[in-house]
Design an enzyme around this catalytic site. Structure first.
Site, short mmCIF file in Angstrom:
data_model
loop_
_atom_site.label_atom_id
_atom_site.label_comp_id
_atom_site.label_asym_id
_atom_site.label_seq_id
_atom_site.Cartn_x
_atom_site.Cartn_y
_atom_site.Cartn_z
N ASP A 255 2.43 -22.16 16.06
CA ASP A 255 3.50 -21.57 15.25
C ASP A 255 4.46 -22.62 14.69
O ASP A 255 4.95 -22.48 13.57
CB ASP A 255 4.28 -20.56 16.12
CG ASP A 255 5.36 -19.83 15.36
OD1 ASP A 255 5.05 -19.31 14.27
OD2 ASP A 255 6.52 -19.77 15.83
N ARG B 54 0.81 -1.22 0.00
CA ARG B 54 0.00 0.00 0.00
C ARG B 54 0.84 1.27 0.00
O ARG B 54 0.39 2.32 -0.39
CB ARG B 54 -0.94 -0.02 1.21
CG ARG B 54 -2.19 -0.83 0.91
CD ARG B 54 -3.12 -0.86 2.06
NE ARG B 54 -2.45 -1.38 3.25
CZ ARG B 54 -3.06 -1.72 4.38
NH1 ARG B 54 -4.35 -1.58 4.48
NH2 ARG B 54 -2.39 -2.19 5.40
N GLU C 225 15.03 -23.44 19.55
CA GLU C 225 15.52 -22.12 19.12
C GLU C 225 16.07 -21.39 20.33
O GLU C 225 15.56 -21.55 21.44
CB GLU C 225 14.36 -21.31 18.54
CG GLU C 225 13.75 -21.92 17.31
CD GLU C 225 12.72 -20.98 16.69
OE1 GLU C 225 13.10 -20.19 15.83
OE2 GLU C 225 11.55 -21.05 17.09
N LYS D 176 2.37 -19.62 5.77
CA LYS D 176 1.73 -19.99 7.02
C LYS D 176 1.65 -18.76 7.91
O LYS D 176 2.43 -17.84 7.70
CB LYS D 176 2.50 -21.12 7.71
CG LYS D 176 3.84 -20.68 8.30
CD LYS D 176 4.34 -21.63 9.35
CE LYS D 176 4.08 -21.15 10.74
NZ LYS D 176 5.14 -20.32 11.31
N HIS E 147 5.65 -27.23 11.00
CA HIS E 147 7.00 -27.79 10.80
C HIS E 147 7.19 -29.16 11.48
O HIS E 147 7.68 -30.09 10.87
CB HIS E 147 8.05 -26.83 11.35
CG HIS E 147 7.93 -25.43 10.82
ND1 HIS E 147 7.52 -25.15 9.54
CD2 HIS E 147 8.16 -24.22 11.40
CE1 HIS E 147 7.51 -23.83 9.36
NE2 HIS E 147 7.89 -23.25 10.47
C1 BG6 Z 1 8.70 -19.89 11.56
C2 BG6 Z 1 8.14 -19.52 12.90
O1 BG6 Z 1 7.76 -20.58 10.80
O2 BG6 Z 1 9.84 -20.71 11.74
C3 BG6 Z 1 9.19 -18.83 13.76
O3 BG6 Z 1 7.03 -18.65 12.72
C4 BG6 Z 1 10.44 -19.69 13.84
O4 BG6 Z 1 8.69 -18.56 15.06
C5 BG6 Z 1 10.90 -20.10 12.45
O5 BG6 Z 1 11.44 -18.92 14.48
C6 BG6 Z 1 12.03 -21.10 12.54
O6 BG6 Z 1 12.55 -21.32 11.25
P1 BG6 Z 1 14.09 -21.69 11.03
O7 BG6 Z 1 14.19 -21.88 9.56
O8 BG6 Z 1 14.89 -20.53 11.56
O9 BG6 Z 1 14.32 -22.93 11.82
#
Ligand code: BG6
Length: 489
Positions: free
Chosen positions: A236, A50, A217, A149, A241
């Site tokens: 999330d 936008r 993480e 997603k 994943h």
């Molecule tokens: C995303 C999540 O899909 O994947 C994040 O929304 C997460 O919260 C991320 O940090 C992790 O991805 P990667 O590739 O860094 O392992």
């Protein structure tokens, strides 16, 4: 040596073209594919948003993003060519009366030329954007739409999005991204399982004791508090994943690599995952939220402080689940899934733990368990732990050591980011690494059940100190089963 076959010329329109995903992932991914000669100069990359901006300003934004991603390997000469295919149009894509004609002018409409609409926007805009694309008469094949997603926040909202998108695009035109499926090591899972004879005869309840899937993480909210607090680790990370990793680990061999062969096998796994009920939710799951703690020796804030909301929050930043795949191959084999923010280190592993040898001839204290440890990131590797006799006189000592296939030692190639592979697959029209509607909905059905069980049993997150491996209950969940989480020594 990798061979890069150029994809046919295409147009890609990125809605949300100035946003975080575009800057961090999409533009750098396209730039790297350009550098490898995979994108031809007759293609067009069109950012839209936008904000009022002209193409020159957008090129500057894109340049900053790509320079950052390239680091020391910045190639200014190549950029001068690449930027010629980068354009920008100001458009409120949810509005059919926006300046669609300006966008159309930048496109090469041709029945054979792929036209990609990438929705890097908030999911609540997906349906309106798709409708507007339809009204602008741009949705006919070979157009395709890419959805990031999260697709919804539960089964109902996911269905509403899928229905709305489906009014405009046929399912074969819809590419639902789970970027984990584009990771090199995740794709390798299929190669490891189905291009080697070694594992398949052992790959079942007959020889496997249990499976662990961890995506840990060390980062916290990274400026995404608003989204994350509405979502939490289950929605999330697990809904997409972790369940996808579980599917690739547990699925039957697909007939071939065709679009629907892999997806059909994955959906069978999703449909076989046992529902978690209120009466077993505290035994089979752990819900955590990080408090302040030390990470790499430095103090870090707790989740609630990072959120800086006076209302508090019951959102989980850690989940562990003991899941079951109720089918012939996996009966009785637990799949332990675990993910969390602000854990001690960033690592993603799949650990296949085999059953012990049936009879131990070496005496007490000798472990006879093999493990296949697939390190997805970082330090990508595949390690098969076998028992060997430690050399030396006097007694017989048995040690568990890995046959170690390290990616860094085996390959000198730069690793493409997951988005590079996925974007090229979208242009090629290859759907096999994208989620089909029924997969997304089956995953939500299971997740919704788990959330209901948490709510019905009043299970609020337990706290864990940032920089640790989650709440103590996660270790206890394994301990009750006589097992423990794999830890690299
Ligand atoms: C995303 C999540 O899909 O994947 C994040 O929304 C997460 O919260 C991320 O940090 C992790 O991805 P990667 O590739 O860094 O392992």
């Amino acid at each position: 040596m990798a061979k890069f076959v150029p994809v046919e010329p295409f147009d890609i329109v990125i809605f949300g073209g100035t946003g975080d995903l575009s800057r961090r992932k999409l533009l750098p991914a396209l730039w790297h594919r350009w550098l490898d000669g995979q994108i031809l100069p007759t293609s067009a990359i069109i950012g839209t948003a936008r904000s009022e901006m002209d193409s020159a300003a957008y090129r500057q934004l894109a340049r900053e993003a790509c320079e950052k991603a390239s680091g020391e390997n910045w190639d200014a000469k190549a950029w001068a060519q690449f930027e010629k295919i980068v354009h920008y149009v100001t458009i409120d894509a949810t509005k059919p009366d926006a300046d669609w004609p300006a966008l159309r002018k930048l496109l090469t409409i041709d029945a054979k030329r792929p036209l990609v609409f990438y929705l890097a926007t908030s999911p609540h805009l997906y349906v309106d954007i798709c409708r507007a694309i339809g009204i602008a008469d741009l949705a006919d094949e070979p157009a395709r739409v890419v959805l990031e997603k999260p697709i919804g926040t539960d089964l109902e909202s996911a269905r509403a999005i899928n229905d709305g998108v489906g009014e405009v695009f046929a399912e074969r035109q819809v590419f639902r991204i789970d970027h984990y499926l584009g990771k090199e090591t995740v794709q390798n899972l299929m190669v490891l399982r189905f291009a080697n004879m070694l594992f398949e005869p052992l790959w079942s309840h007959n020889y496997i004791d249990h499976v662990q899937i961890t995506v840990a993480e060390n980062l916290g909210l990274e400026g995404r508090a608003e989204y994350y607090d509405r979502s939490g680790a289950l929605r999330d990370m697990v809904q997409n994943h972790l369940l996808q990793l579980m599917c690739l680990t547990a699925m039957e061999p697909p007939n071939d690599m065709g679009d629907d062969d892999i997806r059909t096998e994955k959906i069978k796994v999703l449909n076989a995952i046992g529902a978690i009920q209120a009466d077993n939710v505290r035994k089979q799951t752990v819900r955590g939220q990080y408090a302040s703690g030390l990470q790499d020796g430095k103090p870090v804030k707790g989740y609630l402080e990072e959120l800086s909301s006076s209302k508090g929050s019951k959102t989980e930043t850690f989940v562990a689940v003991k899941a079951e795949v109720r089918n012939w191959r996996w009966a009785g084999v637990p799949f332990y899934l675990r993910t969390g923010k602000r854990m001690s280190a960033r690592h993603s592993d799949i650990v296949i733990q085999f059953k012990p040898a049936p009879h131990n001839i070496f005496g007490q204290g000798v472990e006879s368990v093999n493990r296949l440890v697939i390190r997805l990131q970082p330090d990508e590797a595949v390690r098969l732990f076998v028992q060997i006799k430690e050399p030396g006189p006097g007694g017989l000592r048995v040690k568990s050591l890995p046959l170690n296939l390290s990616y860094a030692k085996s390959f000198t190639l730069r690793y493409p980011d997951a988005y590079e592979r996925l974007l090229m697959d979208i242009v090629r029209g290859n759907l096999s690494l994208f989620m089909r509607r029924d997969e997304v909905e089956a995953a939500w059905r299971w997740v919704d059940g788990l959330i209901e069980a948490w709510e019905a049993s009043g299970y609020d997150p337990e706290t864990y100190a940032a920089g640790t491996d989650g709440p103590l209950s996660a270790a206890m969940m394994m301990d009750r089963d006589g097992r423990s989480w794999w830890k690299e020594v």
